[in-house]
Motif scaffolding. Structure first.
Motif, PDB file in Angstrom:
ATOM      1  N   CYS A  43      42.023  77.218  17.318  1.00 54.97           N
ATOM      2  CA  CYS A  43      41.093  77.475  16.464  1.00 54.97           C
ATOM      3  C   CYS A  43      39.858  76.632  16.427  1.00 54.97           C
ATOM      4  O   CYS A  43      38.748  77.268  16.590  1.00 54.97           O
ATOM      5  CB  CYS A  43      41.663  77.681  14.886  1.00 54.97           C
ATOM      6  N   ALA A  44      40.084  75.492  16.236  1.00 54.89           N
ATOM      7  CA  ALA A  44      39.069  74.462  16.366  1.00 54.89           C
ATOM      8  C   ALA A  44      38.094  74.408  17.720  1.00 54.89           C
ATOM      9  O   ALA A  44      36.987  74.401  17.619  1.00 54.89           O
ATOM     10  CB  ALA A  44      39.489  72.880  16.196  1.00 54.89           C
ATOM     11  N   MET A  45      38.790  74.656  18.857  1.00 63.47           N
ATOM     12  CA  MET A  45      38.090  74.829  20.012  1.00 63.47           C
ATOM     13  C   MET A  45      37.315  75.946  20.097  1.00 63.47           C
ATOM     14  O   MET A  45      36.326  76.023  20.655  1.00 63.47           O
ATOM     15  CB  MET A  45      39.028  74.607  21.265  1.00 63.47           C
ATOM     16  N   ASN A  46      38.005  77.202  19.456  1.00 63.09           N
ATOM     17  CA  ASN A  46      37.312  78.488  19.643  1.00 63.09           C
ATOM     18  C   ASN A  46      36.065  78.676  18.773  1.00 63.09           C
ATOM     19  O   ASN A  46      35.365  79.399  19.044  1.00 63.09           O
ATOM     20  CB  ASN A  46      38.430  79.269  19.259  1.00 63.09           C
ATOM     21  N   LEU A  47      35.741  77.838  17.815  1.00 60.17           N
ATOM     22  CA  LEU A  47      34.958  77.875  16.883  1.00 60.17           C
ATOM     23  C   LEU A  47      33.830  77.161  17.346  1.00 60.17           C
ATOM     24  O   LEU A  47      32.792  77.063  16.689  1.00 60.17           O
ATOM     25  CB  LEU A  47      35.405  77.493  15.696  1.00 60.17           C
ATOM     26  N   GLN A  48      33.968  76.190  18.458  1.00 59.57           N
ATOM     27  CA  GLN A  48      32.875  75.343  19.029  1.00 59.57           C
ATOM     28  C   GLN A  48      31.916  76.006  19.658  1.00 59.57           C
ATOM     29  O   GLN A  48      32.010  77.017  20.252  1.00 59.57           O
ATOM     30  CB  GLN A  48      33.359  74.264  19.705  1.00 59.57           C
ATOM     31  N   ARG A  49      30.476  75.730  19.754  1.00 64.26           N
ATOM     32  CA  ARG A  49      29.645  76.414  20.437  1.00 64.26           C
ATOM     33  C   ARG A  49      29.754  75.902  21.803  1.00 64.26           C
ATOM     34  O   ARG A  49      29.171  76.919  22.744  1.00 64.26           O
ATOM     35  CB  ARG A  49      28.181  76.010  20.001  1.00 64.26           C
ATOM     36  N   SER A  50      30.234  74.874  22.360  1.00 63.44           N
ATOM     37  CA  SER A  50      30.198  74.469  23.691  1.00 63.44           C
ATOM     38  C   SER A  50      31.048  75.491  24.389  1.00 63.44           C
ATOM     39  O   SER A  50      32.419  75.787  23.817  1.00 63.44           O
ATOM     40  CB  SER A  50      30.676  73.094  23.757  1.00 63.44           C
ATOM     41  N   LYS A  58      39.910  80.427  24.777  1.00 60.75           N
ATOM     42  CA  LYS A  58      40.022  81.772  24.336  1.00 60.75           C
ATOM     43  C   LYS A  58      40.907  82.332  25.655  1.00 60.75           C
ATOM     44  O   LYS A  58      41.637  83.545  25.361  1.00 60.75           O
ATOM     45  CB  LYS A  58      38.383  82.293  24.522  1.00 60.75           C
ATOM     46  N   ILE A  59      40.677  81.754  26.787  1.00 59.18           N
ATOM     47  CA  ILE A  59      41.514  82.303  27.968  1.00 59.18           C
ATOM     48  C   ILE A  59      43.099  82.031  27.704  1.00 59.18           C
ATOM     49  O   ILE A  59      43.804  82.969  27.939  1.00 59.18           O
ATOM     50  CB  ILE A  59      41.208  81.452  29.075  1.00 59.18           C
ATOM     51  N   TYR A  60      43.583  80.951  26.852  1.00 54.65           N
ATOM     52  CA  TYR A  60      44.831  80.704  26.578  1.00 54.65           C
ATOM     53  C   TYR A  60      45.337  81.804  25.619  1.00 54.65           C
ATOM     54  O   TYR A  60      46.450  82.344  25.842  1.00 54.65           O
ATOM     55  CB  TYR A  60      45.006  79.455  26.079  1.00 54.65           C
ATOM     56  N   ILE A  61      44.628  82.006  24.742  1.00 53.07           N
ATOM     57  CA  ILE A  61      45.026  82.964  23.571  1.00 53.07           C
ATOM     58  C   ILE A  61      45.143  84.616  23.916  1.00 53.07           C
ATOM     59  O   ILE A  61      46.278  84.903  23.748  1.00 53.07           O
ATOM     60  CB  ILE A  61      43.893  83.055  22.209  1.00 53.07           C
ATOM     61  N   ASP A  62      44.181  84.842  24.972  1.00 48.59           N
ATOM     62  CA  ASP A  62      44.384  86.113  25.701  1.00 48.59           C
ATOM     63  C   ASP A  62      45.537  86.106  26.284  1.00 48.59           C
ATOM     64  O   ASP A  62      46.220  87.296  26.450  1.00 48.59           O
ATOM     65  CB  ASP A  62      42.993  86.441  26.256  1.00 48.59           C
ATOM     66  N   ALA A  98      56.530  77.759  19.993  1.00 54.93           N
ATOM     67  CA  ALA A  98      55.410  77.031  19.508  1.00 54.93           C
ATOM     68  C   ALA A  98      54.114  77.216  20.190  1.00 54.93           C
ATOM     69  O   ALA A  98      53.196  77.868  19.670  1.00 54.93           O
ATOM     70  CB  ALA A  98      55.599  75.604  19.488  1.00 54.93           C
ATOM     71  N   LEU A  99      54.297  77.664  21.412  1.00 48.21           N
ATOM     72  CA  LEU A  99      53.063  77.870  22.368  1.00 48.21           C
ATOM     73  C   LEU A  99      52.725  79.454  21.955  1.00 48.21           C
ATOM     74  O   LEU A  99      51.438  79.740  22.203  1.00 48.21           O
ATOM     75  CB  LEU A  99      53.349  77.652  23.814  1.00 48.21           C
ATOM     76  N   ASN A 100      53.866  80.221  22.016  1.00 47.60           N
ATOM     77  CA  ASN A 100      53.677  81.799  21.647  1.00 47.60           C
ATOM     78  C   ASN A 100      52.954  81.820  20.367  1.00 47.60           C
ATOM     79  O   ASN A 100      51.800  82.468  20.313  1.00 47.60           O
ATOM     80  CB  ASN A 100      54.996  82.595  22.321  1.00 47.60           C
ATOM     81  N   SER A 101      53.294  81.463  19.197  1.00 52.02           N
ATOM     82  CA  SER A 101      53.077  81.667  18.065  1.00 52.02           C
ATOM     83  C   SER A 101      51.575  81.030  17.628  1.00 52.02           C
ATOM     84  O   SER A 101      50.837  81.358  16.735  1.00 52.02           O
ATOM     85  CB  SER A 101      54.114  81.188  16.938  1.00 52.02           C
ATOM     86  N   GLY A 102      51.415  79.875  18.425  1.00 49.78           N
ATOM     87  CA  GLY A 102      50.056  79.176  18.468  1.00 49.78           C
ATOM     88  C   GLY A 102      49.020  79.938  18.584  1.00 49.78           C
ATOM     89  O   GLY A 102      47.884  79.746  17.698  1.00 49.78           O
ATOM     90  N   ALA A 103      49.098  80.867  19.488  1.00 50.65           N
ATOM     91  CA  ALA A 103      47.989  81.795  19.847  1.00 50.65           C
ATOM     92  C   ALA A 103      47.672  82.745  18.774  1.00 50.65           C
ATOM     93  O   ALA A 103      46.449  82.986  18.482  1.00 50.65           O
ATOM     94  CB  ALA A 103      48.244  82.570  21.198  1.00 50.65           C
TER      95      ALA A 103
END
Length: 225
Positions: A43-50, A58-62, A98-103
């Protein structure tokens, strides 16, 4: 109808189901803690402008949300050894959950943060708050209130998903049912008992989610199937 149903056999296997119940509860708690860490980071990474940080998240979550958990579990269990990485079955199972639910948790947290009105954010900026101060004092306290009920809903999903770990011989609830069914050739007794144990966990977590929603004054959650 129940004349061939053996309650006595179930009673004999209750210690096995008790151990499986405790194992399912324990690995679900550990997996959910790991999923919270993964989800918060994503979430922290996804909210960054960079885009350097945002795009990988985003790629990981999708990718996780678009593929079955079973495929992810089999990749970790059968695929990693082909790459020279051999992990214990229990660790593989916890890692997969953990990796699945984390997304999913990442999206829950992101939605909670984005639900804060823009006016409050602009007011905190106008008052001279730094980014960390805005997150700590304005955004996160309100976001936590919104995200707790859906996080508990995701915990319910994780408990149900933990049944897949029986496929890699992790000794949990579903595995206990499989052992009873194979030892005594009584699948009804084995899996009805397993289902009853999952129902106990489900209603306990559901009640906690409903109570938290009422206490926090938010709408009750809908659990993802």
């Amino acid at each position: 109808m129940l004349e061939n149903f053996s309650f006595r056999t179930i009673a004999e296997y209750l210690p096995l189901f008790g151990n499986g119940f405790v194992a399912t509860l324990w690995l679900s708690i550990v997996s959910f803690a790991g999923a919270l860490a993964v989800g918060t980071l994503l979430c922290a990474m996804n909210l960054q402008r960079s885009q350097v940080l945002k795009l990988p998240a985003k790629i990981y979550i999708d990718a996780i949300r678009a593929t079955p958990l079973l495929a992810q579990l089999y990749f970790l269990y059968f695929g990693l050894p082909r790459l020279g990485i051999v992990l214990p079955e229990l660790f593989v199972g916890i890692l997969a959950l953990a990796l699945n639910s984390g997304a999913y948790i990442a999206e829950i947290i992101r939605a909670g943060i984005l639900s804060i009105s823009r006016g409050q954010v602009e007011a905190s900026v106008a008052s001279g708050m730094t980014y960390s101060q805005r997150m700590r004092l304005v955004i996160l306290p309100q976001a936590v209130r919104v995200t707790i009920p859906p996080l508990l809903g995701q915990a319910i999903v994780l408990v149900k998903d933990s049944a897949l770990l029986s496929l890699i011989s992790v000794a949990e609830l579903t595995r206990a049912g499989q052992l009873l069914a194979s030892d005594r050739f009584m699948p009804a007794e084995g899996f009805i008992t397993t289902a009853a144990c999952y129902l106990l966990l489900y209603y306990a977590l559901k009640s906690l989610a409903v109570l938290s929603a009422r206490w926090l004054g938010v709408r009750p959650i809908r659990v993802r199937a």
